[in-house]
Scaffold this motif. Structure first.
Motif, PDB file in Angstrom:
ATOM      1  N   ALA A 236      42.231  45.099  -4.045  1.00  0.00           N
ATOM      2  CA  ALA A 236      41.667  45.598  -5.132  1.00  0.00           C
ATOM      3  C   ALA A 236      42.232  47.467  -5.669  1.00  0.00           C
ATOM      4  O   ALA A 236      42.319  47.228  -7.158  1.00  0.00           O
ATOM      5  N   ASP A 237      42.247  48.387  -4.992  1.00  0.00           N
ATOM      6  CA  ASP A 237      42.776  49.585  -4.589  1.00  0.00           C
ATOM      7  C   ASP A 237      44.325  49.505  -6.301  1.00  0.00           C
ATOM      8  O   ASP A 237      44.534  49.931  -7.196  1.00  0.00           O
ATOM      9  N   VAL A 238      45.408  48.548  -5.195  1.00  0.00           N
ATOM     10  CA  VAL A 238      46.549  48.474  -5.855  1.00  0.00           C
ATOM     11  C   VAL A 238      46.402  47.978  -7.167  1.00  0.00           C
ATOM     12  O   VAL A 238      47.294  48.079  -8.489  1.00  0.00           O
ATOM     13  N   SER A 239      45.700  46.528  -7.147  1.00  0.00           N
ATOM     14  CA  SER A 239      45.272  45.848  -8.838  1.00  0.00           C
ATOM     15  C   SER A 239      45.271  46.554  -9.662  1.00  0.00           C
ATOM     16  O   SER A 239      45.151  47.010 -10.890  1.00  0.00           O
ATOM     17  N   GLN A 240      43.643  47.695  -9.431  1.00  0.00           N
ATOM     18  CA  GLN A 240      43.148  49.217 -10.672  1.00  0.00           C
ATOM     19  C   GLN A 240      44.728  49.593 -10.550  1.00  0.00           C
ATOM     20  O   GLN A 240      44.734  50.265 -11.888  1.00  0.00           O
ATOM     21  N   ALA A 241      45.367  50.108 -10.048  1.00  0.00           N
ATOM     22  CA  ALA A 241      46.444  51.049  -9.873  1.00  0.00           C
ATOM     23  C   ALA A 241      47.317  50.406 -11.108  1.00  0.00           C
ATOM     24  O   ALA A 241      47.883  51.181 -11.753  1.00  0.00           O
ATOM     25  N   LEU A 242      47.730  48.785 -10.812  1.00  0.00           N
ATOM     26  CA  LEU A 242      48.696  48.131 -11.308  1.00  0.00           C
ATOM     27  C   LEU A 242      47.828  48.151 -13.305  1.00  0.00           C
ATOM     28  O   LEU A 242      49.157  48.062 -13.891  1.00  0.00           O
ATOM     29  N   PHE A 243      46.766  47.562 -13.101  1.00  0.00           N
ATOM     30  CA  PHE A 243      46.413  47.787 -14.923  1.00  0.00           C
ATOM     31  C   PHE A 243      46.250  49.442 -15.686  1.00  0.00           C
ATOM     32  O   PHE A 243      47.222  49.179 -16.130  1.00  0.00           O
ATOM     33  N   ASP A 244      45.941  49.744 -14.661  1.00  0.00           N
ATOM     34  CA  ASP A 244      46.337  51.286 -15.142  1.00  0.00           C
ATOM     35  C   ASP A 244      47.050  51.585 -14.783  1.00  0.00           C
ATOM     36  O   ASP A 244      47.606  52.745 -16.762  1.00  0.00           O
ATOM     37  N   ALA A 245      48.481  51.831 -14.801  1.00  0.00           N
ATOM     38  CA  ALA A 245      49.484  52.195 -15.614  1.00  0.00           C
ATOM     39  C   ALA A 245      50.113  51.086 -16.835  1.00  0.00           C
ATOM     40  O   ALA A 245      50.503  51.244 -17.872  1.00  0.00           O
ATOM     41  N   TYR A 246      49.551  50.309 -16.482  1.00  0.00           N
ATOM     42  CA  TYR A 246      50.182  48.661 -17.841  1.00  0.00           C
ATOM     43  C   TYR A 246      49.520  49.396 -19.294  1.00  0.00           C
ATOM     44  O   TYR A 246      49.740  49.444 -20.039  1.00  0.00           O
ATOM     45  N   VAL A 247      47.756  49.837 -18.736  1.00  0.00           N
ATOM     46  CA  VAL A 247      47.197  50.592 -19.997  1.00  0.00           C
ATOM     47  C   VAL A 247      47.703  51.467 -20.204  1.00  0.00           C
ATOM     48  O   VAL A 247      47.796  52.169 -21.635  1.00  0.00           O
TER      49      VAL A 247
END
Length: 174
Positions: free
Chosen positions: A67-78
């Motif tokens: 979940a933490d990696v998913s959030q970081a992936l999404f943050d990088a995308y945004v």
């Protein structure tokens, strides 16, 4: 001591690395040349979003670290979307509004893609969402892109969770 205070968390590093892999895969000329994805701002948004959704789906349900990696992936995308808008000359006062619209578009697509993937082996919903989004203003080749999506989904399923949590994702060649 200060170095350790400002050092990115492992999840952030992994999320950024996964986004770099998304960028690499989404820039594959074959997606645009062979599968007819429009090489436009909108077309690239759709292709990048599709790849992010596939990685988020792969990480879903695998615990707090995922979940933490998913959030970081999404943050990088945004963050990348924000940077792209600014590079295209969108003014500071308009960036927030445009980012909100892009965020809404991403969440809508993510939900629709997940529903379509959940309905497999019936491919019709997946092909329909690809036709409405990726091929909205182009020749509809959603059946071919659906083949690609399913192959990428299978490739990601073959990636170990440990590799993904370390920021390593192996995609199939486009």
């Amino acid at each position: 001591m200060l170095k350790s205070l400002f050092k990115p968390r492992p999840a952030q590093t992994a999320g950024r690395a996964l986004y770099a892999r998304v960028v690499e895969q989404a820039r594959s000329p074959a997606l645009y040349r062979d599968l007819g994805a429009p090489d436009t701002v909108e077309g690239r948004f759709e292709i990048y979003s599709l790849h992010v959704v596939l990685l988020l789906e792969r990480l879903r349900g695998h615990g707090e670290a995922a979940a933490d990696v998913s959030q970081a992936l999404f943050d990088a995308y945004v963050s990348s979307l924000d940077d792209a808008l600014r590079e295209m000359g969108v003014g500071d006062l308009s960036v927030g509004k445009k980012m909100r619209k892009l965020g809404e578009a991403f969440y809508g697509r993510g939900k629709n893609y997940q529903e379509a993937l959940d309905s497999l082996p019936d491919r019709a919903p997946l092909e329909a969402i690809l036709g409405r989004t990726v091929y909205a203003d182009a020749e509809d080749r959603s059946a071919e892109l659906a083949d690609y999506v399913l192959a990428q989904r299978e490739a990601l399923a073959g990636n170990s969770l440990e590799a993904l949590l370390a920021g390593k994702a192996d995609w199939r060649a486009a």
